[in-house]
Every structure is written in structure tokens, then in C-alpha cells.
Scaffold this active site. Structure first.
Site, PDB file in Angstrom:
ATOM      1  N   HIS A 195     -16.039  75.114  61.796  1.00  0.00           N
ATOM      2  CA  HIS A 195     -17.088  74.547  62.647  1.00  0.00           C
ATOM      3  C   HIS A 195     -17.187  75.423  63.893  1.00  0.00           C
ATOM      4  CE1 HIS A 195     -15.242  70.674  60.746  1.00  0.00           C
ATOM      5  NE2 HIS A 195     -16.049  71.260  59.896  1.00  0.00           N
TER       6      HIS A 195
ATOM      7  N   GLU B  75     -12.971  67.796  52.397  1.00  0.00           N
ATOM      8  CA  GLU B  75     -13.981  68.817  52.089  1.00  0.00           C
ATOM      9  C   GLU B  75     -13.456  69.960  51.209  1.00  0.00           C
ATOM     10  OE1 GLU B  75     -17.440  69.335  54.930  1.00  0.00           O
ATOM     11  OE2 GLU B  75     -15.693  69.613  56.225  1.00  0.00           O
TER      12      GLU B  75
ATOM     13  N   HIS C  41     -23.208  71.372  61.152  1.00  0.00           N
ATOM     14  CA  HIS C  41     -21.837  71.212  60.665  1.00  0.00           C
ATOM     15  C   HIS C  41     -20.978  72.465  60.897  1.00  0.00           C
ATOM     16  CE1 HIS C  41     -19.231  69.957  56.931  1.00  0.00           C
ATOM     17  NE2 HIS C  41     -18.502  70.440  57.906  1.00  0.00           N
TER      18      HIS C  41
ATOM     19  N   HIS D 258     -13.707  77.647  55.709  1.00  0.00           N
ATOM     20  CA  HIS D 258     -14.742  76.728  56.179  1.00  0.00           C
ATOM     21  C   HIS D 258     -14.404  76.362  57.611  1.00  0.00           C
ATOM     22  CE1 HIS D 258     -17.331  73.414  56.944  1.00  0.00           C
ATOM     23  NE2 HIS D 258     -16.349  72.532  56.949  1.00  0.00           N
TER      24      HIS D 258
END
Ligand SMILES: [Zn+2]
Length: 241
Positions: free
Chosen positions: A99, A78, A167, A97
Site C-alpha cells: 500500500h 489477501e 488500495h 503487494h
């Protein structure tokens, strides 16, 4: 290697360790920084749990996500999230980034996540929601190419945070310390809002209050948190880079 680059690499390892220690990332999730001498490149670990990252794991990428000197290191699938945000936002120097668990319910219900605590004003006025299904249909929900990365980056507009349906979230900052700070308080904001909503009508911070808090959240605040988080993560705090 220049001294500045050395410091940035060390700070990036620290950012990874802090995000893990503060439970914003688990075995997944990542943080990057724009290359201090090459604004058209960024630095990001090879695919590894943030808690385990060492300086040798940090790789250099073009904004398109091509590794410069991969050797035998395998990059994160990613990574395109990072390059797309640096490409769209010259003001951005660091990207997280994650979760982070408490943000997930907001991404799947459409309930807007908004700051209700002064410390959480850093998440910004508007936390947009990006749904990969709108444009890309059924996927594994991973941002695995530049098309998806650019679409996600567009959803943030000029903001600091964004949710990804089913996500996680993305956070951008002008420094690694700021991006980590916002990420920690994004998770807290989500947790507090879920606690407050069942109790009754929530009075959120006003736009003016959010602006005032953001304007006074400088190195005085960021470094105080950073020093504490460095200690908790067994890392040495460096001078700001
Ligand atoms: Zn992800």
C-alpha cells in the site's frame, strides 16, 4: 529441509525486513516467493507485519491459497494475489503487494504513472490500473478470493507492476531481489512524478530508454542495492538464490 529451501526462506525474511525498512510496506503488505522445488506452490508469511517476520512464520501454500501445514498460523487474507500471479505467469518467481503511499493518488485519478528517472525504468513501460469495483462492485477492496486475484493478475498482462484503485500496488519479479528493487523504485517513481508535474510538462523516459535501462539492470545493480538494504535492515546478505 534442503539447503536451497533454507536459503530461499532466509532471503524471504530479508525481503520482508527490507521492504519495511525502506517504507514500502508498513504493518500491512506482503512479499512471497515461488517454492524452489514445487513450482505449484509458494511461500508467504503468516499474517504479521513484515518488519516482525521470522523464518518460523513462513507458510507454504498451493496456488489456490490453501495452506499445506498451517499449524496454528493464520494466513494473510489477501494471499490470493500471490497464487493468482504465479498461476498466470510462469516467469514470475516473486510477488510483492503493498500500500506504498505515493502510488495511491495515481490509482484514484487515472493519471498514468510513468518512469521519469533512469532508476525507475524497472517499473516497466506501462503501469496498468485495476479497479476492483469494475467487476466486483462494492467490496472492502481486499483481494479475498481467487476470482479477484485472477482478475487482478489479468490486468498486469506481461508487465511488472500494477496499481489497485484505492488500495495499493502489486509488483512481480524473476527473483526476490528484483521484486524488492522494483517495489522500492515504484514508490520513488510516484513521489518524483508528483513533484515534477506541478513544475511543468514532464519529459518521461522514452520506450527505448526504458528498454535499455531494463536490459542493463542485472545482478550488478540489484546486488549493490541489496547489500546496502540488508545492512540498513540488520540482515546478512547471502549468495543469490
Ligand atoms: Zn492490500
Amino acid at each position: 529441509m534442503t539447503q536451497k529451501l533454507d536459503l530461499v526462506l532466509d532471503e524471504l525474511v530479508t525481503a520482508n525486513r527490507i521492504l519495511a525498512r525502506e517504507e514500502v510496506v508498513d504493518s500491512f503488505g506482503h512479499v512471497s516467493v515461488r517454492h524452489p522445488e514445487r513450482p505449484d506452490r509458494y511461500l508467504l508469511s503468516r499474517a504479521r507485519a513484515p518488519e516482525r517476520i521470522e523464518v518460523e512464520d513462513i507458510m507454504e501454500f498451493t496456488l489456490e491459497g490453501e495452506p499445506i501445514d498451517a499449524r496454528d498460523r493464520k494466513p494473510y487474507l489477501e494471499r490470493f494475489i500471490h497464487g493468482a500471479l504465479y498461476e498466470a505467469r510462469p516467469d514470475v518467481q516473486a510477488v510483492v503487494h503493498n500500500h506504498s503511499p505515493s502510488v495511491i493518488p495515481f490509482g484514484v485519478t487515472g493519471t498514468k504513472l510513468k518512469p521519469l528517472l533512469h532508476m525507475c525504468a524497472s517499473i516497466g513501460h506501462n503501469v496498468p490500473l485495476w479497479d476492483s469495483h469494475d467487476k466486483f462492485g462494492d467490496t472492502a477492496l481486499l483481494v479475498e478470493n481467487m476470482d479477484m486475484g485472477r482478475d487482478l493478475a489479468k490486468s498486469l498482462d506481461k508487465g511488472r507492476t500494477g496499481l489497485m484503485r484505492g488500495h495499493g500496488a502489486v509488483v512481480v519479479g524473476q527473483t526476490l531481489r528484483q521484486a524488492v528493487f522494483i517495489s522500492v523504485y515504484l514508490e520513488l517513481a510516484a513521489k518524483l512524478q508528483m513533484q515534477a508535474m506541478p513544475l511543468g510538462s514532464v519529459k518521461y523516459l522514452t520506450d527505448g530508454e526504458v528498454d535499455k535501462v531494463i536490459n542493463r539492470t542485472g545482478p550488478y545493480t540489484l546486488d549493490r542495492a541489496w547489500e546496502n538494504w540488508c545492512r540498513r535492515a540488520d540482515r546478512t546478505m547471502n549468495a543469490s538464490v
